[in-house]
Design an enzyme around this catalytic site. Structure first.
Site, PDB file in Angstrom:
ATOM      1  N   SER A   1       0.864  -1.190   0.000  1.00  0.00           N
ATOM      2  CA  SER A   1       0.000   0.000   0.000  1.00  0.00           C
ATOM      3  C   SER A   1       0.895   1.232   0.000  1.00  0.00           C
ATOM      4  O   SER A   1       2.041   1.171   0.479  1.00  0.00           O
ATOM      5  CB  SER A   1      -0.862   0.019   1.266  1.00  0.00           C
ATOM      6  OG  SER A   1      -1.547   1.246   1.376  1.00  0.00           O
TER       7      SER A   1
ATOM      8  N   TYR B   1      -1.931  -0.415  10.533  1.00  0.00           N
ATOM      9  CA  TYR B   1      -1.999  -0.849   9.127  1.00  0.00           C
ATOM     10  C   TYR B   1      -0.681  -0.504   8.420  1.00  0.00           C
ATOM     11  O   TYR B   1      -0.084  -1.349   7.744  1.00  0.00           O
ATOM     12  CB  TYR B   1      -3.188  -0.162   8.448  1.00  0.00           C
ATOM     13  CG  TYR B   1      -3.363  -0.511   6.984  1.00  0.00           C
ATOM     14  CD1 TYR B   1      -3.767  -1.780   6.591  1.00  0.00           C
ATOM     15  CD2 TYR B   1      -3.128   0.440   5.988  1.00  0.00           C
ATOM     16  CE1 TYR B   1      -3.932  -2.096   5.247  1.00  0.00           C
ATOM     17  CE2 TYR B   1      -3.298   0.138   4.642  1.00  0.00           C
ATOM     18  CZ  TYR B   1      -3.699  -1.130   4.275  1.00  0.00           C
ATOM     19  OH  TYR B   1      -3.855  -1.438   2.947  1.00  0.00           O
TER      20      TYR B   1
HETATM   21  N1  LIG Z   1      -8.697  -0.710  -1.381  1.00  0.00           N
HETATM   22  C1  LIG Z   1      -7.706   0.103  -1.027  1.00  0.00           C
HETATM   23  O1  LIG Z   1      -7.879   1.327  -0.906  1.00  0.00           O
HETATM   24  C2  LIG Z   1      -6.330  -0.469  -0.790  1.00  0.00           C
HETATM   25  C3  LIG Z   1      -5.241   0.404  -0.784  1.00  0.00           C
HETATM   26  C4  LIG Z   1      -3.968  -0.086  -0.562  1.00  0.00           C
HETATM   27  C5  LIG Z   1      -3.778  -1.437  -0.367  1.00  0.00           C
HETATM   28  N2  LIG Z   1      -4.847  -2.289  -0.365  1.00  0.00           N
HETATM   29  C6  LIG Z   1      -4.597  -3.705  -0.123  1.00  0.00           C
HETATM   30  O2  LIG Z   1      -5.194  -4.476  -1.139  1.00  0.00           O
HETATM   31  C7  LIG Z   1      -5.479  -5.787  -0.643  1.00  0.00           C
HETATM   32  C8  LIG Z   1      -6.890  -6.185  -1.047  1.00  0.00           C
HETATM   33  O3  LIG Z   1      -7.812  -5.327  -0.407  1.00  0.00           O
HETATM   34  P1  LIG Z   1      -9.185  -4.859  -1.074  1.00  0.00           P
HETATM   35  O4  LIG Z   1      -9.144  -3.388  -1.139  1.00  0.00           O
HETATM   36  O5  LIG Z   1      -9.465  -5.631  -2.299  1.00  0.00           O
HETATM   37  O6  LIG Z   1     -10.190  -5.215   0.116  1.00  0.00           O
HETATM   38  P2  LIG Z   1     -11.374  -6.288   0.206  1.00  0.00           P
HETATM   39  O7  LIG Z   1     -12.325  -6.128  -0.908  1.00  0.00           O
HETATM   40  O8  LIG Z   1     -11.879  -6.165   1.609  1.00  0.00           O
HETATM   41  O9  LIG Z   1     -10.625  -7.672   0.038  1.00  0.00           O
HETATM   42  C9  LIG Z   1      -9.904  -8.296   1.068  1.00  0.00           C
HETATM   43  C10 LIG Z   1      -9.800  -9.768   0.714  1.00  0.00           C
HETATM   44  O10 LIG Z   1      -9.019 -10.424   1.732  1.00  0.00           O
HETATM   45  C11 LIG Z   1      -9.744 -11.560   2.196  1.00  0.00           C
HETATM   46  N3  LIG Z   1      -9.416 -11.795   3.599  1.00  0.00           N
HETATM   47  C12 LIG Z   1      -9.558 -10.921   4.631  1.00  0.00           C
HETATM   48  N4  LIG Z   1      -9.200 -11.508   5.784  1.00  0.00           N
HETATM   49  C13 LIG Z   1      -8.831 -12.788   5.468  1.00  0.00           C
HETATM   50  C14 LIG Z   1      -8.376 -13.900   6.231  1.00  0.00           C
HETATM   51  N5  LIG Z   1      -8.227 -13.825   7.562  1.00  0.00           N
HETATM   52  N6  LIG Z   1      -8.096 -15.061   5.588  1.00  0.00           N
HETATM   53  C15 LIG Z   1      -8.266 -15.150   4.245  1.00  0.00           C
HETATM   54  N7  LIG Z   1      -8.675 -14.139   3.469  1.00  0.00           N
HETATM   55  C16 LIG Z   1      -8.956 -12.970   4.074  1.00  0.00           C
HETATM   56  C17 LIG Z   1     -11.217 -11.204   2.002  1.00  0.00           C
HETATM   57  O11 LIG Z   1     -12.021 -12.362   1.819  1.00  0.00           O
HETATM   58  P3  LIG Z   1     -12.912 -13.082   2.930  1.00  0.00           P
HETATM   59  O12 LIG Z   1     -13.557 -12.012   3.756  1.00  0.00           O
HETATM   60  O13 LIG Z   1     -13.871 -13.903   2.113  1.00  0.00           O
HETATM   61  O14 LIG Z   1     -11.940 -13.911   3.704  1.00  0.00           O
HETATM   62  C18 LIG Z   1     -11.153 -10.451   0.678  1.00  0.00           C
HETATM   63  O15 LIG Z   1     -11.184 -11.359  -0.393  1.00  0.00           O
HETATM   64  C19 LIG Z   1      -5.227  -5.728   0.872  1.00  0.00           C
HETATM   65  O16 LIG Z   1      -3.985  -6.298   1.164  1.00  0.00           O
HETATM   66  C20 LIG Z   1      -5.210  -4.231   1.162  1.00  0.00           C
HETATM   67  O17 LIG Z   1      -4.437  -3.918   2.296  1.00  0.00           O
HETATM   68  C21 LIG Z   1      -6.126  -1.829  -0.581  1.00  0.00           C
END
Ligand SMILES: NC(=O)c1ccc[n+]([C@@H]2O[C@H](COP(=O)([O-])OP(=O)(O)OC[C@H]3O[C@@H](n4cnc5c(N)ncnc54)[C@H](OP(=O)(O)O)[C@@H]3O)[C@@H](O)[C@H]2O)c1
Length: 270
Positions: A136, A149
């Site tokens: 991130s 985070y």
């Molecule tokens: N969106 C942003 O603004 C942003 C910015 C910078 C970085 N990121 C990074 O991008 C990545 C994806 O995030 P996203 O934005 O796509 O969020 P998201 O839609 O909430 O996706 C998170 C994913 O992680 C899975 N997950 C969460 N806890 C888990 C666990 N304990 N075991 C297995 N799977 C788990 C969730 O699936 P289940 O709930 O089905 O387990 C979901 O598929 C993350 O690493 C986040 O830190 C996001």
């Protein structure tokens, strides 16, 4: 492309990444997250062979379960590992303490390291292969109420750079993707999307999926999404007092968004 594991594939960036990778010829996907029904539906909708492992990645036996699945269903081959699963819970250190740091490290760092350790022998055996770690911009620049985070993503970036230097000789490329604000279930960015002045800085999961593709099969080392966010990281090194002043001021509050976890369950650990 051959066999690819995508963690956090049930929603957001992971789901978009699975859909992007599925367009490549010869790909076989392994989707990983906790919600099995979402993984099953996604697998059935993809134009390539796809299996899934429904598992909590923080569980003790999670890495071995994914490895055993790859050995049973995909002959132990692994050409791409996308470490994308992650989450955030907002709160100051005084309010949320070590418990909040621990739950971020457990999922965003330790689970990535543990899964990579279990799968590295398969990646080396299948080389040329690649790992993409989804960090991130918060892993370069910290804001108030996001310290836990940021700590987990700073750790992930430092470890990824070292792994890049170590694994190249074994044919395992290590790519790093650093998204900024992206609208997803876990990071809805509602506060930013509500205002015309900040709406434009929120990007789409599909844009990050493209960057993940560039850093995995495309073997690029690093991508910010969108690319100009690299400027924030550069400024943190070149003009640290300016960045500290801006991020400690009132204007920075506009950039601290609540997360899906805060909305659903409250940010206090326990
Ligand atoms: N969106 C942003 O603004 C942003 C910015 C910078 C970085 N990121 C990074 O991008 C990545 C994806 O995030 P996203 O934005 O796509 O969020 P998201 O839609 O909430 O996706 C998170 C994913 O992680 C899975 N997950 C969460 N806890 C888990 C666990 N304990 N075991 C297995 N799977 C788990 C969730 O699936 P289940 O709930 O089905 O387990 C979901 O598929 C993350 O690493 C986040 O830190 C996001």
């Amino acid at each position: 492309m051959g066999v690819a594991v995508v963690t956090g594939a049930s929603t957001g960036i992971g789901k978009a990444t699975a859909q992007r990778l599925a367009r490549d010829p010869g790909v076989e996907l392994v989707l990983v997250a906790r919600r099995e029904e979402l993984l099953r539906k996604l697998a059935e909708s993809l134009p390539c062979p796809a299996t899934w492992v429904a598992v909590d990645l923080t569980a003790e036996d999670a890495p071995q379960r994914v490895r055993a699945h790859l050995e049973a269903e995909h002959g132990g081959d692994l050409h791409l590992l996308v470490n994308n699963a992650g989450a955030a819970w907002r709160g100051s250190f005084a309010e949320t303490g070590y418990a909040n740091v621990h739950r971020h490290m457990e999922l965003n760092f330790d689970a990535v390291v543990r899964l990579t350790e279990a799968l590295l022998p398969l990646l080396r055996k299948s080389a040329p292969s690649a790992i993409v770690n989804v960090a991130s911009t918060a892993g370069r620049v910290s804001r108030a109420r996001t310290g836990a985070y940021s700590a987990s993503k700073f750790a992930l970036i430092g470890w990824s750079d070292s792994l890049y230097a170590e694994e190249g000789a074994h044919g395992v490329h290590v790519g790093l993707v650093l998204p900024g604000f992206v609208r997803t279930e876990g990071f809805p960015a509602t506060e930013l999307r509500e205002k015309a002045a900040t709406r434009w800085i929120v990007s789409k999961p599909e844009t990050v999926a493209e960057a993940i593709h560039r850093c995995g099969p495309g073997r690029k080392a690093e991508r910010y999404v969108p690319r100009p966010y690299a400027l924030a990281a550069a400024l943190r090194i070149l003009a640290p007092s300016l960045v500290r002043r801006v991020l400690s001021g009132g204007a920075a509050e506009n950039l601290t968004t609540s997360t899906g976890n805060d909305r659903d369950r409250g940010s206090k650990p326990g």
